[in-house]
Motif scaffolding. Structure first.
Motif, PDB file in Angstrom:
ATOM      1  N   ASP A 437      -2.874   3.217  -2.970  1.00 52.45           N
ATOM      2  CA  ASP A 437      -3.489   3.834  -1.787  1.00 52.45           C
ATOM      3  C   ASP A 437      -4.686   3.056  -1.256  1.00 52.45           C
ATOM      4  O   ASP A 437      -5.538   3.603  -0.559  1.00 52.45           O
ATOM      5  CB  ASP A 437      -3.884   5.282  -2.082  1.00 52.45           C
ATOM      6  CG  ASP A 437      -4.948   5.403  -3.164  1.00 52.45           C
ATOM      7  OD1 ASP A 437      -5.244   4.386  -3.812  1.00 52.45           O
ATOM      8  OD2 ASP A 437      -5.475   6.515  -3.359  1.00 52.45           O
ATOM      9  N   ALA A 439      -6.485   0.048   1.076  1.00 51.48           N
ATOM     10  CA  ALA A 439      -6.270  -0.469   2.435  1.00 51.48           C
ATOM     11  C   ALA A 439      -5.414  -1.735   2.400  1.00 51.48           C
ATOM     12  O   ALA A 439      -4.594  -1.968   3.307  1.00 51.48           O
ATOM     13  CB  ALA A 439      -7.615  -0.757   3.107  1.00 51.48           C
ATOM     14  N   THR A 441      -2.984  -2.515   0.240  1.00 52.15           N
ATOM     15  CA  THR A 441      -1.577  -2.153   0.057  1.00 52.15           C
ATOM     16  C   THR A 441      -1.003  -1.503   1.305  1.00 52.15           C
ATOM     17  O   THR A 441       0.128  -1.807   1.728  1.00 52.15           O
ATOM     18  CB  THR A 441      -1.413  -1.207  -1.147  1.00 52.15           C
ATOM     19  OG1 THR A 441      -1.906  -1.856  -2.325  1.00 52.15           O
ATOM     20  CG2 THR A 441       0.048  -0.831  -1.350  1.00 52.15           C
ATOM     21  N   MET A 442      -1.775  -0.634   1.902  1.00 57.74           N
ATOM     22  CA  MET A 442      -1.307   0.042   3.115  1.00 57.74           C
ATOM     23  C   MET A 442      -1.047  -0.975   4.225  1.00 57.74           C
ATOM     24  O   MET A 442      -0.115  -0.831   5.018  1.00 57.74           O
ATOM     25  CB  MET A 442      -2.338   1.070   3.586  1.00 57.74           C
ATOM     26  CG  MET A 442      -2.661   2.150   2.562  1.00 57.74           C
ATOM     27  SD  MET A 442      -1.352   3.357   2.348  1.00 57.74           S
ATOM     28  CE  MET A 442      -1.583   4.354   3.815  1.00 57.74           C
ATOM     29  N   PRO A 446       2.982  -1.271   5.588  1.00 56.59           N
ATOM     30  CA  PRO A 446       2.660  -0.190   6.529  1.00 56.59           C
ATOM     31  C   PRO A 446       3.824   0.759   6.787  1.00 56.59           C
ATOM     32  O   PRO A 446       3.613   1.911   7.153  1.00 56.59           O
ATOM     33  CB  PRO A 446       2.272  -0.949   7.805  1.00 56.59           C
ATOM     34  CG  PRO A 446       2.992  -2.264   7.699  1.00 56.59           C
ATOM     35  CD  PRO A 446       2.987  -2.593   6.232  1.00 56.59           C
ATOM     36  N   VAL A 449       4.286   3.030   2.721  1.00 57.79           N
ATOM     37  CA  VAL A 449       3.331   3.962   2.116  1.00 57.79           C
ATOM     38  C   VAL A 449       2.613   4.762   3.187  1.00 57.79           C
ATOM     39  O   VAL A 449       2.050   4.198   4.136  1.00 57.79           O
ATOM     40  CB  VAL A 449       2.309   3.206   1.244  1.00 57.79           C
ATOM     41  CG1 VAL A 449       1.401   4.200   0.523  1.00 57.79           C
ATOM     42  CG2 VAL A 449       3.020   2.289   0.245  1.00 57.79           C
ATOM     43  N   MET A 450       2.613   6.104   3.029  1.00 61.72           N
ATOM     44  CA  MET A 450       1.933   7.001   3.976  1.00 61.72           C
ATOM     45  C   MET A 450       1.168   8.070   3.213  1.00 61.72           C
ATOM     46  O   MET A 450       1.568   8.454   2.106  1.00 61.72           O
ATOM     47  CB  MET A 450       2.963   7.665   4.902  1.00 61.72           C
ATOM     48  CG  MET A 450       3.698   6.700   5.829  1.00 61.72           C
ATOM     49  SD  MET A 450       5.176   7.461   6.566  1.00 61.72           S
ATOM     50  CE  MET A 450       6.320   7.330   5.195  1.00 61.72           C
ATOM     51  N   LYS A 451       0.049   8.564   3.794  1.00 60.14           N
ATOM     52  CA  LYS A 451      -0.786   9.574   3.161  1.00 60.14           C
ATOM     53  C   LYS A 451      -0.691  10.901   3.905  1.00 60.14           C
ATOM     54  O   LYS A 451      -0.600  10.930   5.137  1.00 60.14           O
ATOM     55  CB  LYS A 451      -2.254   9.130   3.142  1.00 60.14           C
ATOM     56  CG  LYS A 451      -2.546   7.932   2.258  1.00 60.14           C
ATOM     57  CD  LYS A 451      -4.046   7.633   2.263  1.00 60.14           C
ATOM     58  CE  LYS A 451      -4.391   6.457   1.367  1.00 60.14           C
ATOM     59  NZ  LYS A 451      -5.856   6.182   1.339  1.00 60.14           N
TER      60      LYS A 451
END
Length: 568
Positions: A437, A439, A441-442, A446, A449-451
């Motif tokens: 989680d 920045a 890796t995100m 893109p 991975v989502m939060k």
């Protein structure tokens, strides 16, 4: 061609091909190979001859030396029947009821009686390999090409079974000796038992040839006529070859490298033998049962390790036992002799089983109670994917077990070939789960991975990404190619009610192989060993506690992956 050899070696180059372990030519076998070739090359009858034919099994009824495998010097098949030939080079003599070699004037006792040896191979073929032809005529002979002793006169009992240089000097060819053996044996057995032996038909000869030396189109009639190598992929040829050359093979590999495929290929090459396949995961068991049914592997028993042990008789065993208690109960049970025996055993997802006493099972249930030393075993594991509740590094256990095995390490994933980001992300997670989680890796992933602030929000996005396309008849995404994996701590209570939507249902043993166009869900740990083209993974904020479950979930994806991180 009247005679066909397997392998078909150049007759002028045998001294460079048929070699002893020390690199020297095996003169006795070379002599017999050339005799058979020269005597049969112009024959009007068809012959199939195998040299150095190996099987990972041995007759149990004729096995005085407790062998677990067979290695036949020559096997000859013709219309008259099946002949097994054992060759002993050097000068052979018979003294005080024992066969010996004479070297430099001294006698050296043979380690095995060649007559018992070849008899064991004959019954191996009848009982284990060519069972459906067991009522055809089988004979066995021994050939001593450099021995000048007339066994027919000095030892009347051996006259019809031993061919030595004396018969050759008298003008009796090896093939004539074999023909006489066929005729005499047939006459004696038919006279004694009243049973009539029929010749092998042309169709039966071809069938035997294909059993012993399968052709590309004959090996696997159950999957569009693909053979085992095609099923595996040629890039795995080295390991595939190792499966056949070594009795005990341990394959340590990352998810997606094809371990389970190798397990099935291993069994496919031993389809005439009695095998046992054990894994930890019940869903994997169901999937493997489905695949072996497709391939027609009727002699392979499939079960989970826990259920198999319970049914074997370890009544006090519980899934709730600590690892130490579980292991001790298994070791105590196998401390005595067990009658149950298998020709080979496969352990899949061995990282979940290796510290639960599996070595005692492997030792007792194959190889006549000495499986680790002489049994036929395939052990598959992934150290990185060790069972989530144990948090143990099993490297030492793998290292100790590998002392008995040929050890392969496979570090290339054949899964996820369409999306290398999946494997890269999995490598990051196994090294440091907290990277998931960040920045960085995100930014790198893109679209993966989502939060989300709640399970409900994550579910809503998952429906947009997966369920709506599945429902759309104009969309190529199908439910049978997808799986929704939900962290075990999230799959309960109100979250289960959130999953009560159309075209979404729990994955069970009964619907595992069903191809209905619905999205099914389960936990990553229950889905271990299985895979889908597209995976939706809903997990909590990454921590050391859920690291393994996240890793397992990610590595179930072959091509597409979406990760929904829930911060509640």
């Amino acid at each position: 061609m009247p005679v066909m050899f397997f392998p078909n070696n150049p007759i002028e180059a045998l001294e460079k091909i048929i070699l002893h372990e020390n690199g020297k030519p095996l003169e006795g076998e070379i002599n017999v190979y050339r005799k058979l070739f020269n005597e049969l090359k112009d024959s009007s009858e068809e012959y199939f001859i195998w040299h150095d034919l190996k099987f990972a099994t041995h007759s149990e009824t004729r096995n005085p030396y407790k062998k677990c495998e067979s290695q036949m010097d020559f096997l000859l098949v013709c219309s008259k029947g099946i002949c097994i030939i054992e060759v002993k080079g050097g000068r052979v003599e018979f003294h005080n009821g024992e066969f010996c070699y004479r070297h430099a004037g001294k006698l050296e006792l043979m380690k095995q009686n060649p007559l018992k040896q070849v008899e064991g191979y004959k019954f191996t073929l009848k009982e284990k390999v060519l069972q459906k032809y067991s009522k055809k005529l089988f004979i066995d002979i021994c050939v001593f090409p450099f021995t000048n002793i007339d066994f027919s006169r000095q030892y009347n009992l051996f006259g019809e079974i031993i061919y030595s240089n004396i018969q050759c000097d008298r003008g009796i060819s090896l093939t004539q000796f074999i023909t006489n053996r066929f005729i005499d044996t047939k006459h004696k057995l038919e006279s004694k038992h009243g049973f009539k032996f029929s010749d092998l038909t042309e169709k039966e000869l071809l069938d035997i040839r294909n059993i012993l030396s399968p052709r590309m189109e004959d090996l696997n009639p159950f999957l569009n006529n693909k053979d085992t190598l095609q099923w595996l992929g040629l890039s795995n040829f080295e390991v595939f070859s190792g499966l056949n050359k070594n009795q005990r093979v341990l394959i340590e590999g990352i998810p997606g490298c094809g371990k389970t495929t190798f397990a099935l290929a291993y069994a496919d090459q031993r389809r005439h033998l009695k095998g046992l396949y054990l894994c930890w995961n019940r869903l994997l068991k169901i999937q493997v049962e489905s695949r072996i049914k497709e391939r027609g592997l009727t002699n392979l028993e499939v079960d989970t390790y826990f259920i198999f042990l319970k049914e074997l008789g370890i009544d006090t065993l519980s899934i709730e036992n600590t690892l130490a208690d579980f292991r001790n109960k298994v070791l105590n049970f196998f401390s005595v002799n067990i009658e149950k025996q298998y020709d080979y055993i496969i352990i899949d997802e061995g990282q979940d089983i290796i510290n639960r006493g599996v070595e005692s099972l492997l030792n007792k249930l194959t190889g006549h109670g000495n499986g680790l030393e002489s049994g036929n075993l395939l052990f598959l594991c992934d150290n990185e994917q060790a069972y989530a509740t144990s948090y143990e590094n099993i490297s030492d256990e793998i290292d100790l077990l590998s002392m008995y095995f040929t050890h392969y390490q496979m570090n290339l994933a054949h899964r996820s070939v369409n999306n290398p980001n999946i494997r890269d992300l999995a490598s990051r997670i196994i090294e440091d789960v907290y990277q998931l989680d960040t920045a960085v890796t995100m930014g790198l992933y893109p679209n993966i991975v989502m939060k989300f602030s709640s399970f409900k929000d994550a579910k809503s996005q998952m429906i947009k990404d997966f369920l709506r396309p599945i429902r759309d008849q104009n969309n190529s995404l199908r439910g049978k190619d997808c799986i929704l994996l939900i962290e075990s701590t999230l799959l309960k209570g109100d979250n289960l009610e959130e999953l009560l939507v159309n075209d979404c249902e729990a994955l069970t043993e009964s619907n595992l192989t069903d191809t209905s166009n619905v999205l099914r869900y389960t936990t990553p740990l229950k889905f271990k060993g299985l895979e889908k083209e597209s995976v939706a993974l809903i997990v909590r904020q990454p921590t050391a506690k859920n690291q393994n479950e996240i890793y397992v979930g990610i590595t179930r994806a072959k091509s597409n992956l979406k990760i929904y991180l829930v911060y509640e």
